[in-house]
Structures are given as C-alpha cells and as structure tokens.
Design an enzyme around this catalytic site. Sequence first.
Site, mmCIF file in Angstrom:
data_model
loop_
_atom_site.group_PDB
_atom_site.id
_atom_site.type_symbol
_atom_site.label_atom_id
_atom_site.label_comp_id
_atom_site.label_asym_id
_atom_site.label_seq_id
_atom_site.Cartn_x
_atom_site.Cartn_y
_atom_site.Cartn_z
ATOM 1 N N GLN A 118 0.951 -1.279 0.151
ATOM 2 C CA GLN A 118 0.119 -0.032 0.008
ATOM 3 C C GLN A 118 0.635 1.317 -0.075
ATOM 4 O O GLN A 118 0.601 2.237 -0.740
ATOM 5 C CB GLN A 118 -0.863 -0.029 1.112
ATOM 6 C CG GLN A 118 -1.914 0.993 1.127
ATOM 7 C CD GLN A 118 -3.079 0.477 0.246
ATOM 8 O OE1 GLN A 118 -3.255 -0.608 -0.302
ATOM 9 N NE2 GLN A 118 -3.758 1.329 -0.262
ATOM 10 N N GLU A 125 -5.837 -21.829 11.277
ATOM 11 C CA GLU A 125 -7.186 -22.454 12.082
ATOM 12 C C GLU A 125 -6.289 -23.470 12.985
ATOM 13 O O GLU A 125 -6.980 -23.930 13.961
ATOM 14 C CB GLU A 125 -8.049 -23.163 10.924
ATOM 15 C CG GLU A 125 -8.795 -21.899 10.139
ATOM 16 C CD GLU A 125 -8.085 -21.364 9.259
ATOM 17 O OE1 GLU A 125 -6.979 -21.884 8.847
ATOM 18 O OE2 GLU A 125 -8.642 -20.290 8.591
ATOM 19 N N GLU A 154 3.096 -26.133 8.144
ATOM 20 C CA GLU A 154 3.172 -26.537 9.258
ATOM 21 C C GLU A 154 1.939 -26.296 10.169
ATOM 22 O O GLU A 154 1.971 -25.764 11.433
ATOM 23 C CB GLU A 154 4.393 -25.660 10.008
ATOM 24 C CG GLU A 154 5.851 -25.702 9.154
ATOM 25 C CD GLU A 154 6.502 -27.030 9.594
ATOM 26 O OE1 GLU A 154 7.698 -27.657 8.982
ATOM 27 O OE2 GLU A 154 6.242 -27.723 10.606
ATOM 28 N N THR A 214 -1.964 -24.839 9.612
ATOM 29 C CA THR A 214 -2.870 -23.603 9.135
ATOM 30 C C THR A 214 -3.083 -22.505 10.414
ATOM 31 O O THR A 214 -2.953 -23.312 11.540
ATOM 32 C CB THR A 214 -4.067 -23.682 8.261
ATOM 33 O OG1 THR A 214 -5.009 -24.473 9.227
ATOM 34 C CG2 THR A 214 -3.836 -24.490 7.050
HETATM 35 C C1 LIG Z 1 4.945 -24.508 -0.484
HETATM 36 C C2 LIG Z 1 4.319 -25.393 0.538
HETATM 37 C C3 LIG Z 1 5.262 -26.454 1.057
HETATM 38 C C4 LIG Z 1 5.121 -27.523 2.128
HETATM 39 N N1 LIG Z 1 5.579 -28.234 2.692
HETATM 40 C C5 LIG Z 1 5.130 -29.311 3.450
HETATM 41 C C6 LIG Z 1 6.360 -30.443 3.824
HETATM 42 O O1 LIG Z 1 7.369 -30.000 3.746
HETATM 43 N N2 LIG Z 1 5.848 -31.295 4.656
HETATM 44 C C7 LIG Z 1 4.458 -31.619 4.628
HETATM 45 O O2 LIG Z 1 4.228 -32.463 5.428
HETATM 46 N N3 LIG Z 1 3.459 -30.739 4.245
HETATM 47 C C8 LIG Z 1 3.886 -29.811 3.539
HETATM 48 N N4 LIG Z 1 3.014 -28.879 2.901
HETATM 49 C C9 LIG Z 1 1.763 -29.042 3.088
HETATM 50 C C10 LIG Z 1 0.845 -28.045 4.011
HETATM 51 O O3 LIG Z 1 1.288 -28.645 5.465
HETATM 52 C C11 LIG Z 1 -0.754 -28.201 3.904
HETATM 53 O O4 LIG Z 1 -0.846 -27.725 2.768
HETATM 54 C C12 LIG Z 1 -1.419 -27.454 5.192
HETATM 55 O O5 LIG Z 1 -1.011 -28.063 6.527
HETATM 56 C C13 LIG Z 1 -3.048 -27.138 4.799
HETATM 57 O O6 LIG Z 1 -3.204 -28.735 4.633
HETATM 58 P P1 LIG Z 1 -4.174 -29.005 3.371
HETATM 59 O O7 LIG Z 1 -3.530 -28.162 2.286
HETATM 60 O O8 LIG Z 1 -4.431 -30.371 3.010
HETATM 61 O O9 LIG Z 1 -5.500 -28.251 3.391
HETATM 62 P P2 LIG Z 1 -6.624 -28.669 4.282
HETATM 63 O O10 LIG Z 1 -6.275 -29.591 5.501
HETATM 64 O O11 LIG Z 1 -7.835 -29.169 3.421
HETATM 65 O O12 LIG Z 1 -7.345 -27.252 4.692
HETATM 66 C C14 LIG Z 1 -8.003 -26.420 4.070
HETATM 67 C C15 LIG Z 1 -8.731 -25.528 4.910
HETATM 68 O O13 LIG Z 1 -9.544 -26.043 5.924
HETATM 69 C C16 LIG Z 1 -9.294 -25.767 7.296
HETATM 70 N N5 LIG Z 1 -9.529 -26.720 8.222
HETATM 71 C C17 LIG Z 1 -8.855 -28.203 7.932
HETATM 72 N N6 LIG Z 1 -9.252 -28.679 9.060
HETATM 73 C C18 LIG Z 1 -9.741 -27.923 9.740
HETATM 74 C C19 LIG Z 1 -10.367 -28.268 11.114
HETATM 75 N N7 LIG Z 1 -10.167 -29.372 11.958
HETATM 76 N N8 LIG Z 1 -10.670 -27.212 11.823
HETATM 77 C C20 LIG Z 1 -10.945 -26.140 11.378
HETATM 78 N N9 LIG Z 1 -10.376 -25.785 9.818
HETATM 79 C C21 LIG Z 1 -10.015 -26.706 9.242
HETATM 80 C C22 LIG Z 1 -7.708 -25.223 7.065
HETATM 81 O O14 LIG Z 1 -7.298 -24.374 8.435
HETATM 82 C C23 LIG Z 1 -7.625 -24.506 5.786
HETATM 83 O O15 LIG Z 1 -8.420 -23.284 5.831
HETATM 84 C C24 LIG Z 1 3.518 -27.614 2.134
HETATM 85 C C25 LIG Z 1 2.549 -26.802 1.455
HETATM 86 C C26 LIG Z 1 2.910 -25.671 0.530
HETATM 87 C C27 LIG Z 1 1.817 -24.904 -0.040
#
Ligand SMILES: Cc1cc2nc3c(=O)[nH]c(=O)nc-3n(C[C@H](O)[C@H](O)[C@H](O)COP(=O)(O)OP(=O)(O)OC[C@H]3O[C@@H](n4cnc5c(N)ncnc54)[C@H](O)[C@@H]3O)c2cc1C
Length: 169
Positions: free
Chosen positions: A119, A150, A146, A148
């Site tokens: 901004q 949430e 690591e 989210t």
């Molecule tokens: C660049 C990058 C690097 C990464 N590196 C690694 C890595 O090295 N090792 C590894 O293991 N993972 C890694 N990840 C994965 C990352 O940890 C996950 O993307 C993250 O934990 C979210 O999980 P998901 O993508 O399955 O989303 P989801 O779990 O499907 O979440 C989607 C939404 O739902 C919400 N949600 C889910 N469960 C709940 C709940 N019980 N209550 C309330 N809200 C909820 C989440 O907060 C989010 O807003 C990486 C991701 C990225 C983008």
Amino acid sequence: MPAAALVGGDEDTGYRAAMTSLARGRVHISGLAVGSAQRALDESVRHAAVTTQGSTPIGDFQLVQAHLADMQTGIMAGRALARDAAAKYVSGEDRRISPSVAKLYCTEMVGQVADKAVQIHGGSGYMREMTVERIYRDVRLLRLYEGTSEIQRLIIGGGLVREAKRALK
Ligand SMILES: Cc1cc2nc3c(=O)[nH]c(=O)nc-3n(C[C@H](O)[C@H](O)[C@H](O)COP(=O)(O)OP(=O)(O)OC[C@H]3O[C@@H](n4cnc5c(N)ncnc54)[C@H](O)[C@@H]3O)c2cc1C
C-alpha cells in the site's frame, strides 16, 4: 501395522516425535515471518522518506506514518513472541502452546505488514521487480504450512482447556 514398521515400535512414540518436530518448525517460521516483516518495513520506510507526492515526501503524511507505526508495533510484538517461544522450546518448558501462539501471531502479522508495505509503495508495490511484491507473495504461504492458522487456534484453545481439566482432577 507390525511394531517393527513403526518409529519407536509403537504409534505413540512416532506421533510424539512428529508433533515435536512440527513445534520446532513453528518457532522457525515465526522467526521467518518477523524477518520478512522487518524487511518489508525497512523497504517501506526508505520508500516513504524518498518518494514525493507533489513536493511532499509521502512519509510526511500522517496516514502513511500510521501504517508504519502499525507495522513496527506488530514486528516488535512478534519478535518478542518468537524469542519467548524459542526459549521455551529449547528449555523444554513448552513445546506445544507457545510455538503455536508465536506462529499464529507472527504469520498473521507479516501478512498485514506485507499488505501495508504494498500500500505504501502504491502502484509500484504491485510490480514484480519490487521487493515488497515478492514478500507479499511469499509470506502468504506461512499461514498455511506447518499447520494453518485455524489449526494453531485449535491447538492453543484445545491445549488450554485440556490443561484446565487436568488441573481439576
Ligand atoms: C509450499 C508448500 C510447502 C509445503 N511443505 C510441506 C512439507 O514439507 N511437509 C508437509 O508435510 N507438508 C507440507 N505442505 C503441506 C501443508 O502443510 C498443507 O498444505 C497444510 O497443512 C494445509 O493442509 P491442506 O493443504 O491439506 O488443507 P486442508 O487441511 O484441506 O485445509 C483447508 C482449509 O480447511 C481448514 N481446516 C482443515 N481442518 C480443519 C479443522 N479441523 N478445523 C478448522 N478448519 C480446518 C484449514 O485451516 C484450511 O483453511 C506444504 C504446503 C505448501 C503450500
């Protein structure tokens, strides 16, 4: 699953090791967030001091100063939280709630700081060549991996309730 195929020989040991390593990662990400926020602020202060609108440096406008003040406040609070969480992780005092508190606060904070940095830079802040544009894009990840934001809230809130129940027993 046979015990020989499990870390530590049972489900609990491996799960605990995974959770501890996640907590360490959360402290690390808190530091990453604070450092990125500091760079965004440094870029913004410099930009505000040298960029003029008319003949007035934009840093002389109080609304721009207010953005800078909010950024600085968030960074100082985040740095204190990250240091506190790191100290408690190293001493073993708390490897559960403090890392999540620090990650939640610092990663949300850097998102707000990066947004303010763009901004303050105006249209130029949206350009790929600019450092703040890169920071704005990069730090979005920090609220996702690591655990989210949430999930950090669930760990903190759930942990507090669990501790209270334990104290009542
Ligand atoms: C660049 C990058 C690097 C990464 N590196 C690694 C890595 O090295 N090792 C590894 O293991 N993972 C890694 N990840 C994965 C990352 O940890 C996950 O993307 C993250 O934990 C979210 O999980 P998901 O993508 O399955 O989303 P989801 O779990 O499907 O979440 C989607 C939404 O739902 C919400 N949600 C889910 N469960 C709940 C709940 N019980 N209550 C309330 N809200 C909820 C989440 O907060 C989010 O807003 C990486 C991701 C990225 C983008």
